[in-house]
Enzyme design. Sequence first.
Site, PDB file in Angstrom:
ATOM      1  N   ASN A  39       0.827  -1.217  -0.069  1.00  0.00           N
ATOM      2  CA  ASN A  39       0.054  -0.103   0.055  1.00  0.00           C
ATOM      3  C   ASN A  39       0.956   1.218  -0.060  1.00  0.00           C
ATOM      4  O   ASN A  39       2.023   1.453   0.724  1.00  0.00           O
ATOM      5  CB  ASN A  39      -0.941  -0.073   1.073  1.00  0.00           C
ATOM      6  CG  ASN A  39      -0.546  -0.423   2.489  1.00  0.00           C
ATOM      7  OD1 ASN A  39       0.666  -0.853   2.724  1.00  0.00           O
ATOM      8  ND2 ASN A  39      -1.061   0.516   3.433  1.00  0.00           N
ATOM      9  N   ALA A  44      -2.936  13.401   0.745  1.00  0.00           N
ATOM     10  CA  ALA A  44      -4.452  13.517   0.271  1.00  0.00           C
ATOM     11  C   ALA A  44      -4.998  12.144   0.276  1.00  0.00           C
ATOM     12  O   ALA A  44      -4.842  11.302  -0.604  1.00  0.00           O
ATOM     13  CB  ALA A  44      -4.381  14.007  -1.027  1.00  0.00           C
ATOM     14  N   GLU A  52      -2.802  -4.615  -3.109  1.00  0.00           N
ATOM     15  CA  GLU A  52      -3.433  -5.450  -4.303  1.00  0.00           C
ATOM     16  C   GLU A  52      -3.346  -4.645  -5.595  1.00  0.00           C
ATOM     17  O   GLU A  52      -3.043  -5.324  -6.770  1.00  0.00           O
ATOM     18  CB  GLU A  52      -4.904  -5.794  -4.262  1.00  0.00           C
ATOM     19  CG  GLU A  52      -5.114  -6.842  -2.690  1.00  0.00           C
ATOM     20  CD  GLU A  52      -5.347  -5.946  -1.494  1.00  0.00           C
ATOM     21  OE1 GLU A  52      -4.783  -5.108  -1.520  1.00  0.00           O
ATOM     22  OE2 GLU A  52      -5.867  -6.984  -0.755  1.00  0.00           O
ATOM     23  N   CYS A  83     -10.058  -5.461   0.858  1.00  0.00           N
ATOM     24  CA  CYS A  83     -11.248  -4.344   0.921  1.00  0.00           C
ATOM     25  C   CYS A  83     -12.028  -4.659  -0.328  1.00  0.00           C
ATOM     26  O   CYS A  83     -11.659  -5.421  -1.275  1.00  0.00           O
ATOM     27  CB  CYS A  83     -10.497  -2.890   0.846  1.00  0.00           C
ATOM     28  SG  CYS A  83     -10.109  -2.274  -0.700  1.00  0.00           S
TER      29      CYS A  83
HETATM   30  N1  THU Z   1      -5.372  -1.841   2.481  1.00  0.00           N
HETATM   31  C1  THU Z   1      -4.501  -2.443   1.416  1.00  0.00           C
HETATM   32  O1  THU Z   1      -3.472  -2.351   1.108  1.00  0.00           O
HETATM   33  N2  THU Z   1      -5.331  -3.626   1.024  1.00  0.00           N
HETATM   34  C2  THU Z   1      -6.534  -4.136   1.574  1.00  0.00           C
HETATM   35  O2  THU Z   1      -7.091  -4.760   0.915  1.00  0.00           O
HETATM   36  C3  THU Z   1      -6.840  -3.323   2.846  1.00  0.00           C
HETATM   37  C4  THU Z   1      -6.525  -2.073   2.748  1.00  0.00           C
HETATM   38  C5  THU Z   1      -4.288  -0.559   2.971  1.00  0.00           C
HETATM   39  C6  THU Z   1      -5.095   0.638   2.517  1.00  0.00           C
HETATM   40  C7  THU Z   1      -4.619   1.536   3.812  1.00  0.00           C
HETATM   41  O3  THU Z   1      -3.287   2.092   3.285  1.00  0.00           O
HETATM   42  C8  THU Z   1      -4.366   0.580   4.749  1.00  0.00           C
HETATM   43  O4  THU Z   1      -4.576  -0.440   4.348  1.00  0.00           O
HETATM   44  C9  THU Z   1      -5.478   0.975   5.890  1.00  0.00           C
HETATM   45  O5  THU Z   1      -6.739   1.090   5.276  1.00  0.00           O
END
Ligand code: THU
Length: 129
Positions: A39, A44, A52, A83
């Site tokens: 991630n 922003a 993913e 998510c």
């Molecule tokens: N996040 C992901 O990278 N993948 C997911 O499927 C769930 C959430 C990240 C997004 C954000 O940077 C952090 O986790 C908290 O939501």
Amino acid sequence: MSLLETARDIREQAYAPYSKFKVGVALRSTSGAVFVGVNVENAAYPEGTCAEAGAIAAMIAAGDTQIAEVAVIADAPTPVQPCGGCRQKLKEFSAPDVVVTMANLSGEQVTMTVAELLPGAFSKDQLDM
Ligand code: THU
């Protein structure tokens, strides 16, 4: 190294200064190549991207379009769940029976198929193209 170990290692590279929630993903395409993603957050907040999305972008940039297997890991109390948006992104490039391993740093893991993660998914079939 297993796909999950690869995801666990790459997770350290995540850029998550705002949520402090680092996520690592490793996916294997049907060609056998492995792609990783983390991630990448942004001041922003809505501009941040999920792990993913990064792994899928790397796969597409390499010329592969079919996912064979996925592993996702984060430091969560239970195995991290992709998510909703990421379920849809994975579905675009996965057969329904593609296995997604979800894990946490404590060593807990669960597996589900892409079809189980997103039942009744919207897909390109419905675009009638
Ligand atoms: N996040 C992901 O990278 N993948 C997911 O499927 C769930 C959430 C990240 C997004 C954000 O940077 C952090 O986790 C908290 O939501």
